[in-house]
Scaffold this active site. Structure first.
Site, PDB file in Angstrom:
ATOM      1  N   GLY A   9       0.799  -1.214   0.000  1.00  0.00           N
ATOM      2  CA  GLY A   9       0.000   0.000   0.000  1.00  0.00           C
ATOM      3  C   GLY A   9       0.832   1.264   0.000  1.00  0.00           C
ATOM      4  N   GLU A  10       2.135   1.146   0.223  1.00  0.00           N
ATOM      5  CA  GLU A  10       3.012   2.310   0.196  1.00  0.00           C
ATOM      6  C   GLU A  10       3.113   2.856  -1.223  1.00  0.00           C
ATOM      7  OE1 GLU A  10       7.702   3.472   1.067  1.00  0.00           O
ATOM      8  OE2 GLU A  10       6.861   1.648   1.927  1.00  0.00           O
ATOM      9  N   GLY A  16      12.309   7.431 -11.548  1.00  0.00           N
ATOM     10  CA  GLY A  16      13.526   7.519 -10.758  1.00  0.00           C
ATOM     11  C   GLY A  16      14.734   7.684 -11.658  1.00  0.00           C
ATOM     12  N   LEU A  17      15.898   7.629 -11.038  1.00  0.00           N
ATOM     13  CA  LEU A  17      17.157   7.774 -11.753  1.00  0.00           C
ATOM     14  C   LEU A  17      17.904   6.458 -11.723  1.00  0.00           C
ATOM     15  CD1 LEU A  17      19.262   9.681 -13.144  1.00  0.00           C
ATOM     16  CD2 LEU A  17      20.275   9.972 -10.866  1.00  0.00           C
ATOM     17  N   TYR A  53      26.958  -2.684 -10.734  1.00  0.00           N
ATOM     18  CA  TYR A  53      27.288  -1.485 -11.494  1.00  0.00           C
ATOM     19  C   TYR A  53      28.645  -0.945 -11.053  1.00  0.00           C
ATOM     20  CZ  TYR A  53      22.238  -1.511 -12.521  1.00  0.00           C
ATOM     21  OH  TYR A  53      20.966  -1.862 -12.903  1.00  0.00           O
TER      22      TYR A  53
END
Length: 284
Positions: A9-10, A16-17, A53
């Protein structure tokens, strides 16, 4: 900023990045830190990274930018949603915890908002889930999820104890890569599990797509913005385009405010037809 809803529910930002390919070259680090810092100043609040990454280099870039922004009062930690990912070979019950601890040290954080299994490997999913559950119990991770999971992977995951708690599946999804719309995306929508789209403008390739020019001119936008706006209009979908240049950061953010008409959507469907049968999961 548009938002999507997690299974709990959040609500979290839909845009986004991404930081894939950051942290790979020391000579570029200052520019990359500046780009992430600038993104935060513009209003980006979701940052996606991974231990893969730059072998932790991207997390280090994000750390420096976050530390500077937090010290300056640009953002508060509770307003950020930070995502990282674990290598499959580190995804055993003990390994995933050790990997998360390393990521947190590199990021300079006490907790991740979302921690993903980067792709399927040889470790049984049940072991990875046990590791994720332990991280949640220790307060090091708020939500966990997966990446590059096809429908059979998701069904296997859901059948495991605790598997229904998966918060997101991050996959390659764009106008040119719509295969998940046949099965994966509908399955996730039924469970209120967002799709996180990486490479949402095909690493910039859609910016040069001739067929998008007409719609872009009509909206006084760029082809890349049209492609990103289309993706953000899909139900339960988040997008994490990587950008370093200020102009691209601003363009991506502005794409979230574009509204495509039914005629625009029909034209895009004609240019990039939705799938009519099961397709192999696209991956980069």
């Amino acid at each position: 900023m548009r938002e999507v809803t997690l299974p709990t529910g959040e609500r979290v930002p839909a845009l986004g990045l991404g930081t894939w390919k950051m942290g790979e070259a020391p000579r570029q680090q200052a520019a990359e830190v500046a780009a992430v810092r600038q993104a935060l100043e513009m209003g980006y609040r979701l940052i996606d990274t991974a231990e893969m990454y730059g072998e932790g280099g991207a997390e280090t870039v994000v750390c420096q930018a976050l530390a500077e922004a937090l010290r300056a009062g640009t953002v508060a930690r509770q307003d950020l949603f930070i995502v990282s990912k674990v290598y499959p070979h580190n995804a055993s019950r003990a390994g995933v915890q050790a990997a998360c601890e390393r990521s947190l040290r590199r990021l300079g954080l006490d907790q991740l908002d979302l921690y993903l299994l980067h792709w399927r490997g040889g470790v049984p999913l049940a072991d990875t889930l046990a590791g994720f559950a332990a991280l949640q119990q220790r307060g090091l991770v708020r939500h966990w999820g997966v990446s590059n999971f096809d429908l059979d992977d998701l069904e296997e995951l859901a059948a495991l104890p605790g598997g229904a708690a998966c918060a997101a599946n991050q996959v390659y999804y764009s106008l040119s890569q719509r295969g998940i719309e046949f099965d994966v995306a509908p399955w996730q929508r039924q469970r209120r599990m967002p799709v996180m789209a990486y490479s949402p403008i095909d690493q910039g390739a859609l910016a040069a797509q001739p067929g998008l020019d007409d719609i872009a001119r009509r909206l006084q936008a760029t082809p890349a913005q049209v492609a990103l706006a289309w993706l953000l209009a899909q139900p339960g979908t988040m997008a994490i385009p990587k950008a370093v240049r200020e102009v691209h950061l601003r363009e991506n953010l502005a794409a979230a405010d574009l509204t495509l008409s039914p005629d625009d959507l029909a034209q895009l469907d004609a240019l990039f037809p939705p799938p009519r049968r099961k397709q192999p999961l696209a991956m980069l």
